[in-house]
Design a protein around this motif. Structure first.
Motif, PDB file in Angstrom:
ATOM      1  N   GLU A  33       4.137  10.161  15.477  1.00 55.66           N
ATOM      2  CA  GLU A  33       3.426   8.926  15.223  1.00 55.66           C
ATOM      3  C   GLU A  33       2.319   9.158  14.196  1.00 55.66           C
ATOM      4  O   GLU A  33       1.766  10.239  14.100  1.00 55.66           O
ATOM      5  CB  GLU A  33       2.846   8.350  16.507  1.00 55.66           C
ATOM      6  N   ILE A  34       2.068   8.112  13.434  1.00 52.85           N
ATOM      7  CA  ILE A  34       0.973   8.087  12.473  1.00 52.85           C
ATOM      8  C   ILE A  34      -0.119   7.222  13.095  1.00 52.85           C
ATOM      9  O   ILE A  34       0.169   6.149  13.627  1.00 52.85           O
ATOM     10  CB  ILE A  34       1.415   7.457  11.131  1.00 52.85           C
ATOM     11  N   TRP A  35      -1.358   7.669  13.034  1.00 49.60           N
ATOM     12  CA  TRP A  35      -2.417   6.877  13.628  1.00 49.60           C
ATOM     13  C   TRP A  35      -3.714   6.988  12.822  1.00 49.60           C
ATOM     14  O   TRP A  35      -3.882   7.912  12.035  1.00 49.60           O
ATOM     15  CB  TRP A  35      -2.645   7.261  15.082  1.00 49.60           C
ATOM     16  N   PHE A  36      -4.587   6.017  13.015  1.00 54.81           N
ATOM     17  CA  PHE A  36      -5.908   6.029  12.408  1.00 54.81           C
ATOM     18  C   PHE A  36      -6.927   5.639  13.458  1.00 54.81           C
ATOM     19  O   PHE A  36      -6.600   4.968  14.433  1.00 54.81           O
ATOM     20  CB  PHE A  36      -5.989   5.149  11.154  1.00 54.81           C
ATOM     21  N   LYS A  37      -8.168   6.101  13.273  1.00 54.64           N
ATOM     22  CA  LYS A  37      -9.227   5.902  14.272  1.00 54.64           C
ATOM     23  C   LYS A  37      -9.831   4.501  14.256  1.00 54.64           C
ATOM     24  O   LYS A  37     -10.311   4.020  15.273  1.00 54.64           O
ATOM     25  CB  LYS A  37     -10.354   6.918  14.050  1.00 54.64           C
ATOM     26  N   GLU A  38      -9.839   3.871  13.080  1.00 49.90           N
ATOM     27  CA  GLU A  38     -10.477   2.563  12.949  1.00 49.90           C
ATOM     28  C   GLU A  38      -9.785   1.533  13.835  1.00 49.90           C
ATOM     29  O   GLU A  38      -8.569   1.490  13.901  1.00 49.90           O
ATOM     30  CB  GLU A  38     -10.434   2.095  11.483  1.00 49.90           C
ATOM     31  N   ARG A  39     -10.586   0.700  14.461  1.00 46.58           N
ATOM     32  CA  ARG A  39     -10.038  -0.364  15.307  1.00 46.58           C
ATOM     33  C   ARG A  39      -9.989  -1.651  14.492  1.00 46.58           C
ATOM     34  O   ARG A  39     -10.804  -2.548  14.680  1.00 46.58           O
ATOM     35  CB  ARG A  39     -10.891  -0.534  16.561  1.00 46.58           C
ATOM     36  N   ILE A  40      -9.025  -1.674  13.582  1.00 47.67           N
ATOM     37  CA  ILE A  40      -8.864  -2.827  12.706  1.00 47.67           C
ATOM     38  C   ILE A  40      -7.388  -3.203  12.644  1.00 47.67           C
ATOM     39  O   ILE A  40      -6.514  -2.364  12.841  1.00 47.67           O
ATOM     40  CB  ILE A  40      -9.378  -2.545  11.276  1.00 47.67           C
ATOM     41  N   ALA A  41      -7.154  -4.463  12.394  1.00 46.33           N
ATOM     42  CA  ALA A  41      -5.785  -4.913  12.147  1.00 46.33           C
ATOM     43  C   ALA A  41      -5.575  -4.870  10.638  1.00 46.33           C
ATOM     44  O   ALA A  41      -6.410  -5.354   9.875  1.00 46.33           O
ATOM     45  CB  ALA A  41      -5.589  -6.326  12.671  1.00 46.33           C
ATOM     46  N   LEU A  42      -4.498  -4.263  10.216  1.00 45.00           N
ATOM     47  CA  LEU A  42      -4.196  -4.182   8.792  1.00 45.00           C
ATOM     48  C   LEU A  42      -3.479  -5.447   8.339  1.00 45.00           C
ATOM     49  O   LEU A  42      -2.797  -6.101   9.136  1.00 45.00           O
ATOM     50  CB  LEU A  42      -3.316  -2.967   8.509  1.00 45.00           C
ATOM     51  N   PRO A  43      -3.614  -5.799   7.068  1.00 51.10           N
ATOM     52  CA  PRO A  43      -2.863  -6.951   6.549  1.00 51.10           C
ATOM     53  C   PRO A  43      -1.366  -6.744   6.777  1.00 51.10           C
ATOM     54  O   PRO A  43      -0.873  -5.602   6.743  1.00 51.10           O
ATOM     55  CB  PRO A  43      -3.190  -6.946   5.055  1.00 51.10           C
ATOM     56  N   SER A  44      -0.634  -7.821   6.998  1.00 50.93           N
ATOM     57  CA  SER A  44       0.799  -7.707   7.300  1.00 50.93           C
ATOM     58  C   SER A  44       1.597  -7.120   6.148  1.00 50.93           C
ATOM     59  O   SER A  44       2.685  -6.588   6.358  1.00 50.93           O
ATOM     60  CB  SER A  44       1.377  -9.069   7.694  1.00 50.93           C
ATOM     61  N   ASP A  45       1.060  -7.166   4.919  1.00 48.64           N
ATOM     62  CA  ASP A  45       1.787  -6.592   3.791  1.00 48.64           C
ATOM     63  C   ASP A  45       1.350  -5.167   3.456  1.00 48.64           C
ATOM     64  O   ASP A  45       1.768  -4.607   2.442  1.00 48.64           O
ATOM     65  CB  ASP A  45       1.717  -7.496   2.563  1.00 48.64           C
ATOM     66  N   ALA A  46       0.523  -4.552   4.319  1.00 52.86           N
ATOM     67  CA  ALA A  46       0.219  -3.129   4.155  1.00 52.86           C
ATOM     68  C   ALA A  46       1.502  -2.346   4.421  1.00 52.86           C
ATOM     69  O   ALA A  46       2.319  -2.732   5.257  1.00 52.86           O
ATOM     70  CB  ALA A  46      -0.880  -2.703   5.125  1.00 52.86           C
ATOM     71  N   VAL A  47       1.673  -1.235   3.708  1.00 52.28           N
ATOM     72  CA  VAL A  47       2.906  -0.450   3.815  1.00 52.28           C
ATOM     73  C   VAL A  47       2.572   0.989   4.214  1.00 52.28           C
ATOM     74  O   VAL A  47       1.734   1.644   3.581  1.00 52.28           O
ATOM     75  CB  VAL A  47       3.686  -0.451   2.478  1.00 52.28           C
ATOM     76  N   LEU A  48       3.241   1.460   5.260  1.00 55.37           N
ATOM     77  CA  LEU A  48       3.152   2.846   5.689  1.00 55.37           C
ATOM     78  C   LEU A  48       4.290   3.613   5.030  1.00 55.37           C
ATOM     79  O   LEU A  48       5.448   3.196   5.104  1.00 55.37           O
ATOM     80  CB  LEU A  48       3.284   2.953   7.212  1.00 55.37           C
ATOM     81  N   THR A  49       3.962   4.738   4.382  1.00 57.87           N
ATOM     82  CA  THR A  49       4.957   5.622   3.796  1.00 57.87           C
ATOM     83  C   THR A  49       4.819   6.980   4.473  1.00 57.87           C
ATOM     84  O   THR A  49       3.721   7.546   4.517  1.00 57.87           O
ATOM     85  CB  THR A  49       4.737   5.783   2.276  1.00 57.87           C
ATOM     86  N   VAL A  50       5.925   7.498   5.009  1.00 59.95           N
ATOM     87  CA  VAL A  50       5.956   8.813   5.644  1.00 59.95           C
ATOM     88  C   VAL A  50       6.992   9.642   4.890  1.00 59.95           C
ATOM     89  O   VAL A  50       8.107   9.175   4.661  1.00 59.95           O
ATOM     90  CB  VAL A  50       6.326   8.726   7.138  1.00 59.95           C
ATOM     91  N   GLN A  51       6.608  10.873   4.518  1.00 64.11           N
ATOM     92  CA  GLN A  51       7.504  11.735   3.755  1.00 64.11           C
ATOM     93  C   GLN A  51       7.634  13.097   4.410  1.00 64.11           C
ATOM     94  O   GLN A  51       6.670  13.634   4.952  1.00 64.11           O
ATOM     95  CB  GLN A  51       6.978  11.944   2.330  1.00 64.11           C
ATOM     96  N   VAL A  52       8.841  13.650   4.333  1.00 65.48           N
ATOM     97  CA  VAL A  52       9.086  15.051   4.662  1.00 65.48           C
ATOM     98  C   VAL A  52       9.119  15.766   3.322  1.00 65.48           C
ATOM     99  O   VAL A  52       9.915  15.407   2.443  1.00 65.48           O
ATOM    100  CB  VAL A  52      10.426  15.240   5.411  1.00 65.48           C
ATOM    101  N   LYS A  53       8.232  16.765   3.143  1.00 64.54           N
ATOM    102  CA  LYS A  53       8.079  17.427   1.853  1.00 64.54           C
ATOM    103  C   LYS A  53       8.286  18.930   1.959  1.00 64.54           C
ATOM    104  O   LYS A  53       7.882  19.543   2.943  1.00 64.54           O
ATOM    105  CB  LYS A  53       6.670  17.194   1.301  1.00 64.54           C
ATOM    106  N   ASP A  54       8.878  19.498   0.914  1.00 66.90           N
ATOM    107  CA  ASP A  54       8.937  20.947   0.746  1.00 66.90           C
ATOM    108  C   ASP A  54       7.679  21.312  -0.039  1.00 66.90           C
ATOM    109  O   ASP A  54       7.533  20.936  -1.200  1.00 66.90           O
ATOM    110  CB  ASP A  54      10.201  21.346  -0.027  1.00 66.90           C
ATOM    111  N   VAL A  55       6.759  22.012   0.614  1.00 62.67           N
ATOM    112  CA  VAL A  55       5.471  22.356   0.009  1.00 62.67           C
ATOM    113  C   VAL A  55       5.375  23.853  -0.266  1.00 62.67           C
ATOM    114  O   VAL A  55       4.285  24.421  -0.285  1.00 62.67           O
ATOM    115  CB  VAL A  55       4.301  21.879   0.909  1.00 62.67           C
ATOM    116  N   SER A  56       6.502  24.481  -0.522  1.00 63.74           N
ATOM    117  CA  SER A  56       6.561  25.933  -0.682  1.00 63.74           C
ATOM    118  C   SER A  56       5.851  26.454  -1.924  1.00 63.74           C
ATOM    119  O   SER A  56       5.270  27.539  -1.891  1.00 63.74           O
ATOM    120  CB  SER A  56       8.021  26.399  -0.719  1.00 63.74           C
ATOM    121  N   LEU A  57       5.927  25.720  -3.017  1.00 61.98           N
ATOM    122  CA  LEU A  57       5.351  26.199  -4.271  1.00 61.98           C
ATOM    123  C   LEU A  57       3.922  25.685  -4.437  1.00 61.98           C
ATOM    124  O   LEU A  57       3.681  24.484  -4.427  1.00 61.98           O
ATOM    125  CB  LEU A  57       6.212  25.755  -5.454  1.00 61.98           C
ATOM    126  N   MET A  58       2.980  26.622  -4.627  1.00 60.37           N
ATOM    127  CA  MET A  58       1.568  26.250  -4.695  1.00 60.37           C
ATOM    128  C   MET A  58       1.205  25.519  -5.980  1.00 60.37           C
ATOM    129  O   MET A  58       0.360  24.639  -5.976  1.00 60.37           O
ATOM    130  CB  MET A  58       0.695  27.484  -4.529  1.00 60.37           C
TER     131      MET A  58
END
Length: 133
Positions: A33-58
């Motif tokens: 799950e993705i979460w944030f501490k603020e107790r606010i309702a986000l606008p309905s057109d806000a977009v959550l993006t979640v990515q699986v990334k290969d972070v091997s190369l610095m």
């Protein structure tokens, strides 16, 4: 039942059906799950993006292996990926990246690394921090 929940349930049913036919270790499930501490309702057109990334190369940008986007963002917001095991290379490092945007404005982003243990199915908890204005 909202459309997003219907989609998640139908995808979950499909994954459960297909996983019964697949050979063991054919896929890697990454969930949490993705979460944030603020107790606010986000606008309905806000977009959550979640990515699986290969972070091997610095010194190179991360390679995105999988991505999902959804609107109607609440906290906590569940996510789930089922990725073929052969997409993960031995010795590479993988992490989850998450952000919430409104149009072209970034609202929240993860500020710490959330490494993926491809051998674990334990749910991940990803904190996104509010971006200063």
């Amino acid at each position: 039942m909202n459309n997003w929940l219907k989609s998640v349930l139908s995808v979950g049913a499909m994954v459960a059906t297909l996983s019964g036919c697949a050979t063991p270790n054919a896929g890697v499930e990454i969930q949490g799950e993705i979460w944030f501490k603020e107790r606010i309702a986000l606008p309905s057109d806000a977009v959550l993006t979640v990515q699986v990334k290969d972070v091997s190369l610095m010194d190179a940008p991360a390679v995105v292996i999988a991505e999902l986007e959804r609107s109607d963002v609440t906290t906590p917001a569940p996510f789930q990926f089922m990725i073929p095991a052969d997409q993960f290379e031995q010795g590479h490092t993988y992490a989850i990246g998450a952000k919430i945007s409104l149009g072209d404005k970034l609202m929240f982003i993860n500020t710490q690394s959330y490494p993926i243990d491809v051998g674990s199915q334990a749910p991940m908890s990803i904190l996104v921090q509010k971006v200063g204005r």
